[in-house]
Design a protein around this motif. Structure first.
Motif, PDB file in Angstrom:
ATOM      1  N   ALA A  61     -70.617  -5.270  45.610  1.00 55.74           N
ATOM      2  CA  ALA A  61     -71.262  -4.193  46.366  1.00 55.74           C
ATOM      3  C   ALA A  61     -70.280  -3.066  46.707  1.00 55.74           C
ATOM      4  CB  ALA A  61     -71.900  -4.749  47.637  1.00 55.74           C
ATOM      5  N   VAL A  62     -69.091  -3.435  47.157  1.00 56.05           N
ATOM      6  CA  VAL A  62     -68.075  -2.421  47.450  1.00 56.05           C
ATOM      7  C   VAL A  62     -66.895  -2.632  46.507  1.00 56.05           C
ATOM      8  CG1 VAL A  62     -66.579  -1.381  49.186  1.00 56.05           C
ATOM      9  CG2 VAL A  62     -68.751  -2.405  49.872  1.00 56.05           C
ATOM     10  N   LEU A  84     -73.755  -9.413  45.389  1.00 62.56           N
ATOM     11  CA  LEU A  84     -73.057  -9.105  46.638  1.00 62.56           C
ATOM     12  C   LEU A  84     -71.546  -8.858  46.477  1.00 62.56           C
ATOM     13  CD1 LEU A  84     -74.453  -8.653  49.254  1.00 62.56           C
ATOM     14  CD2 LEU A  84     -73.985 -11.014  49.923  1.00 62.56           C
ATOM     15  N   PRO A  85     -70.823  -9.689  45.707  1.00 64.74           N
ATOM     16  CA  PRO A  85     -69.376  -9.461  45.607  1.00 64.74           C
ATOM     17  C   PRO A  85     -69.009  -8.101  45.019  1.00 64.74           C
ATOM     18  CG  PRO A  85     -69.934 -11.649  44.833  1.00 64.74           C
ATOM     19  CD  PRO A  85     -71.230 -10.910  45.007  1.00 64.74           C
ATOM     20  N   LEU A 101     -59.116  -1.012  51.916  1.00 61.15           N
ATOM     21  CA  LEU A 101     -59.917  -1.127  50.707  1.00 61.15           C
ATOM     22  C   LEU A 101     -59.073  -0.939  49.442  1.00 61.15           C
ATOM     23  CD1 LEU A 101     -62.783  -1.238  49.385  1.00 61.15           C
ATOM     24  CD2 LEU A 101     -62.653   1.254  49.356  1.00 61.15           C
ATOM     25  N   TRP A 104     -71.874   5.537  50.209  1.00 59.00           N
ATOM     26  CA  TRP A 104     -71.880   5.677  51.660  1.00 59.00           C
ATOM     27  C   TRP A 104     -70.483   5.421  52.232  1.00 59.00           C
ATOM     28  CZ3 TRP A 104     -73.364   7.647  55.945  1.00 59.00           C
ATOM     29  CH2 TRP A 104     -72.986   7.054  57.162  1.00 59.00           C
ATOM     30  N   PHE A 105     -69.848   4.391  51.762  1.00 56.73           N
ATOM     31  CA  PHE A 105     -68.498   4.060  52.233  1.00 56.73           C
ATOM     32  C   PHE A 105     -67.534   5.207  51.911  1.00 56.73           C
ATOM     33  CE2 PHE A 105     -64.496   1.836  52.497  1.00 56.73           C
ATOM     34  CZ  PHE A 105     -64.707   0.866  53.460  1.00 56.73           C
ATOM     35  N   CYS A 123     -73.773   1.264  48.448  1.00 55.38           N
ATOM     36  CA  CYS A 123     -72.659   0.876  49.326  1.00 55.38           C
ATOM     37  C   CYS A 123     -71.417   1.729  49.074  1.00 55.38           C
ATOM     38  CB  CYS A 123     -72.301  -0.599  49.115  1.00 55.38           C
ATOM     39  SG  CYS A 123     -73.608  -1.713  49.627  1.00 55.38           S
TER      40      CYS A 123
END
Lengths: 292, 301
Positions: A145-146, A142-143, A111, A91-92, A88
Motif C-alpha cells: 500500500a505504501v 496491504l504490504p 519512509l 496522499w502520503f 495511499c
C-alpha cells in the motif's frame, strides 16, 4: 568514403536491432501460435504459423479446476492493489510536502530509509504470519500500500506544481484533503499513470506471497497455477509411456499445449497494457531521474 | 487555534500510513532475534533457549556450503555487471537509428521481457531450450546436432545461461534509462561537432558516451552494492530455474536462506545468514556512496 562507412554502420545497426527484437519477441510469438495449434499437430513442430488452427486449447484450460477463479483473483488483486497503492502513496506524498505536518522530515526519512534495508525472507514470512495475513486476501494488497519509491516520485512531482493553485483553493476554505482530491491529485496524473503501470504489472506478476503463505485453493493466483502446471506437467511428461497406453484419452490434448496456453493467458494482459502506457513511464522515469 | 487543529488533523490523517510502513518494513526487523535463539517452529520464543551467536559461528563452520553458495552469487552478479555496458551500447545504437518510428517499435518490443513474471520467463525458456524444445527441434532438423542439448540441466553452462536470460529480460529496459540520459544532452554540442567536421563515430565517442557516463556510473555502483542479491529479483530467477542437476552451480545466497530456513525448518540458522547478508549489503551501499562522493562529488542517495 565517409558516406560508405556511415551506410555500413546503418546496415550493421539495423541488423543488430532487428535480430535482438526477434530474440525478444519470438518466444511470445511461439507460444501464441502454439496455443492456437492442434495439440497433436503441434507435437510435430510449430515454427511460423499455427498448425491446424483450433481454439480447443483455450476452451480446455478454462474448464480446468480453479482456472477461471484464479484468473479473477489475479484481476482482483491487480485492480484493488493498484488502487490502494495509488491512493495511499499519493496522499502520503502530498502530506509530506506540507510544512504544517508535524515531524515532516522525520516521517519522510522514516519512509525513505526502508528503500535501503530488507529484513530478509524468513523474518518477512514470520511477520506476515503473525499479522494474520496467512491465507488472507489482504496479504496480496496491504504490504504494497505504501511504497517508498513511489512516494518519492510523487513527492518530487507534487513539489514542482505551482503553489498558487493550492493557495487559492485554501482561500476558498478548502481543507487539506479537499485540496488533495480536487487540485493536487488531478494535476499529478502523469506520475500517477506511471506508478499505476508499475504497481499493476507488479501485482499481476507477483507469486511468491501466494507460494509461501497461501495454501487456500480459493485464493490461488494465476501465476501460481501456471507454476503448478509447469512443474506438474513435467511429471506427466516423465510418465508419458503411461498415457501412450490410453491414447484414446490423451490424443485430444497434450500437456505442452495446456501449459503453453496458460502461459499465453497469463502473459496477454501485460502485453495488451504496457505498450500504451510506455510513454507514461518513460516520462515518469525521467522525472525521477531529475532528482538523481 | 483553527490552524493548530488543522495541523493535528493532518498528522492524524498520516498516522495510518505510518503504521502500514512500520508493520511491513520495520516489524520484520524484530524477527532478527530468532537468529539468537534455538528456535523450532511451533514452540513459542519464550520457551526457547537463547544461544547468542551460535548460528553465526555455525555459518562459518559450514563454510563448504557457504563458499559454494557465495561463489555462485558473486559469479552471477559479476557476469551481469560485466554485461551492463550492453544496455549502453544498445541505447546508443537505438539513438543512431534514422527512423524514429522504427526506434519506438524496437524500444517497445525489447522492453516486453522486462514486464513478465519469472514464472513466464521460465515457461518460455522451457519451451525454447528443454530437450523437446524449439531450439533442439530446429538444430536437429538442420542436422547440426544428433542428440538434444539440455542447457537448463547443464551445470557447466548454468552461469552463462542464467546471465543470458538476465540480459534477455533486462537489456531493452536498461536502454530506456540511457536513452533518457542521451535525450538530456545539449543538441548544440552535436551541431558544433558537426561544424568542426567530426564524423558520426567521433560524435558518439566524444559527446554521447561522456553524456551517459554519470548515469552508468550510478547504476554500476548500485549494482556493486547489491552483489549479494543478484539484482532486485535474483531470488525469483534462482527459484524458477533451480533443479537438482544444476543445484550446485545455481544456488545463490537468497535461495540458500530459503532452502535451509523454510524447506528444512532451520529458521534460526536461515535468519542468521539473512542478517549477515543484509548488514554486508548496507555496508557495501555506504561504501559505494562514499566512493561516488569522492569520484563525482555527488552521493548516490
Amino acid at each position: 568514403m565517409k558516406k560508405d562507412s556511415s551506410l555500413a554502420f546503418d546496415v550493421f545497426n539495423y541488423t543488430v536491432q532487428i535480430l535482438f527484437t526477434i530474440i525478444c519477441v519470438y518466444p511470445f510469438y511461439y507460444i501464441l501460435i502454439y496455443s492456437f495449434s492442434d495439440p497433436q499437430e503441434a507435437l510435430k513442430g510449430v515454427f511460423l504459423i499455427p498448425e491446424g488452427f483450433t481454439l480447443v486449447n483455450y476452451s480446455t484450460i478454462f474448464k480446468l479446476d480453479n482456472m477461471f477463479h484464479s484468473f479473477m483473483i489475479s484481476v482482483l488483486r491487480t485492480v484493488l492493489g493498484t488502487l490502494l497503492t495509488i491512493a495511499c502513496c499519493s496522499w502520503f506524498a502530498y502530506a509530506v510536502t506540507k510544512n504544517e505536518l508535524y515531524l515532516r522530515k522525520t516521517i519522510y526519512r522514516f519512509l525513505v530509509i526502508t528503500m535501503y534495508f530488507n529484513a530478509g525472507l524468513i523474518p518477512w514470512y514470520i511477520t506476515m504470519k503473525e499479522l494474520g495475513l496467512k491465507n488472507n486476501f489482504l496479504l496480496y494488497i496491504l504490504p504494497g500500500a505504501v511504497v517508498a519509491y513511489y512516494v518519492v516520485l510523487l513527492k518530487t512531482f507534487i513539489e514542482q506544481l505551482p503553489q498558487a493553485l493550492e493557495e487559492s483553493a485554501m482561500m476558498d476554505g478548502a481543507g487539506y484533503f479537499k485540496i488533495f482530491t480536487h487540485v493536487i491529485f488531478p494535476l499529478s496524473m502523469p506520475i500517477v499513470a506511471t506508478i499505476a503501470v508499475f504497481a499493476s504489472v507488479g501485482q499481476w506478476n507477483t507469486w511468491y506471497d501466494n507460494y509461501f503463505l497461501v495454501s487456500n485453493d480459493n485464493l490461488q493466483t494465476l501465476q501460481l497455477i501456471l507454476y503448478n502446471y509447469l512443474t506438474d506437467a513435467q511429471r506427466i511428461v516423465s510418465s508419458s509411456n503411461m498415457s501412450d497406453l490410453n491414447r484414446g484419452l490423451a490424443s485430444k490434448i497434450s500437456p505442452d499445449s495446456i501449459r503453453i496456453t496458460i502461459t499465453m493467458v497469463v502473459t496477454l494482459p501485460v502485453m495488451l497494457v504496457y505498450p500504451f502506457l510506455q510513454r507514461f513511464f518513460v516520462k515518469g522515469l525521467m522525472l525521477g531521474a531529475i532528482k538523481g | 487555534m483553527k490552524y493548530k487543529a488543522s495541523r493535528i488533523t493532518l498528522l492524524l490523517m498520516v498516522i495510518p500510513f505510518i503504521l502500514l510502513v512500520f508493520a511491513f518494513n520495520y516489524i520484520p526487523l524484530f524477527g532478527w532475534i530468532y537468529a539468537f535463539y534455538d528456535y523450532k517452529p511451533g514452540i513459542p520464543l519464550s520457551q526457547t533457549e537463547f544461544v547468542g551467536l551460535k548460528f553465526f559461528k555455525w555459518a562459518i563452520e559450514e563454510k563448504e556450503d557457504l563458499l559454494r553458495v557465495l561463489t555462485n552469487t558473486l559469479a552471477l552478479s559479476f557476469l551481469s555487471i560485466l554485461a551492463s555496458p550492453l544496455s549502453v551500447i544498445f541505447a546508443i545504437l537505438l539513438n543512431e537509428l534514422r527512423s524514429k518510428k522504427f526506434q519506438k517499435l524496437v524500444q517497445t518490443l525489447t522492453t516486453l521481457p522486462n514486464f513478465i513474471s519469472w514464472i513466464i520467463v521460465y515457461s518460455l525458456a522451457f519451451f525454447m531450450f528443454s530437450s523437446g524444445g524449439l531450439v533442439n527441434e530446429v538444430l536437429m532438423r538442420l542436422g547440426w546436432i544428433d542428440e538434444p542439448t539440455t542447457v537448463m540441466g547443464n551445470a557447466a553452462a548454468t552461469w552463462w545461461f542464467q546471465t543470458a536470460i538476465t540480459i534477455w529480460k533486462s537489456l531493452g529496459w536498461g536502454a530506456i534509462i540511457y536513452l533518457a540520459a542521451i535525450a538530456g544532452i545539449d543538441q548544440e554540442l552535436y551541431d558544433a561537432a558537426k561544424v568542426d567536421g567530426a564524423g558520426r563515430f567521433q560524435r558518439i565517442m566524444a559527446i554521447t558516451v561522456p553524456g551517459i557516463m554519470p548515469t552508468f556510473f550510478v547504476l554500476l555502483l548500485l549494482n556493486v552494492a547489491s552483489v549479494l542479491s543478484n539484482g532486485a529479483s535474483g531470488f525469483e530467477q534462482n527459484f524458477v530455474f533451480y533443479n537438482s542437476l544444476v543445484a550446485d552451480r545455481i544456488e545463490a545466497l537468497d535461495y540458500y536462506v530459503y532452502r535451509v530456513g523454510i524447506t528444512t525448518g532451520e529458521i534460526s540458522f536461515g535468519t542468521a545468514i539473512g542478517i549477515a547478508k543484509s548488514l554486508i549489503s548496507i555496508l557495501l551501499l555506504f561504501l559505494m556512496n562514499a566512493l561516488s562522493k569522492k569520484v563525482r562529488g555527488h552521493s548516490v542517495f
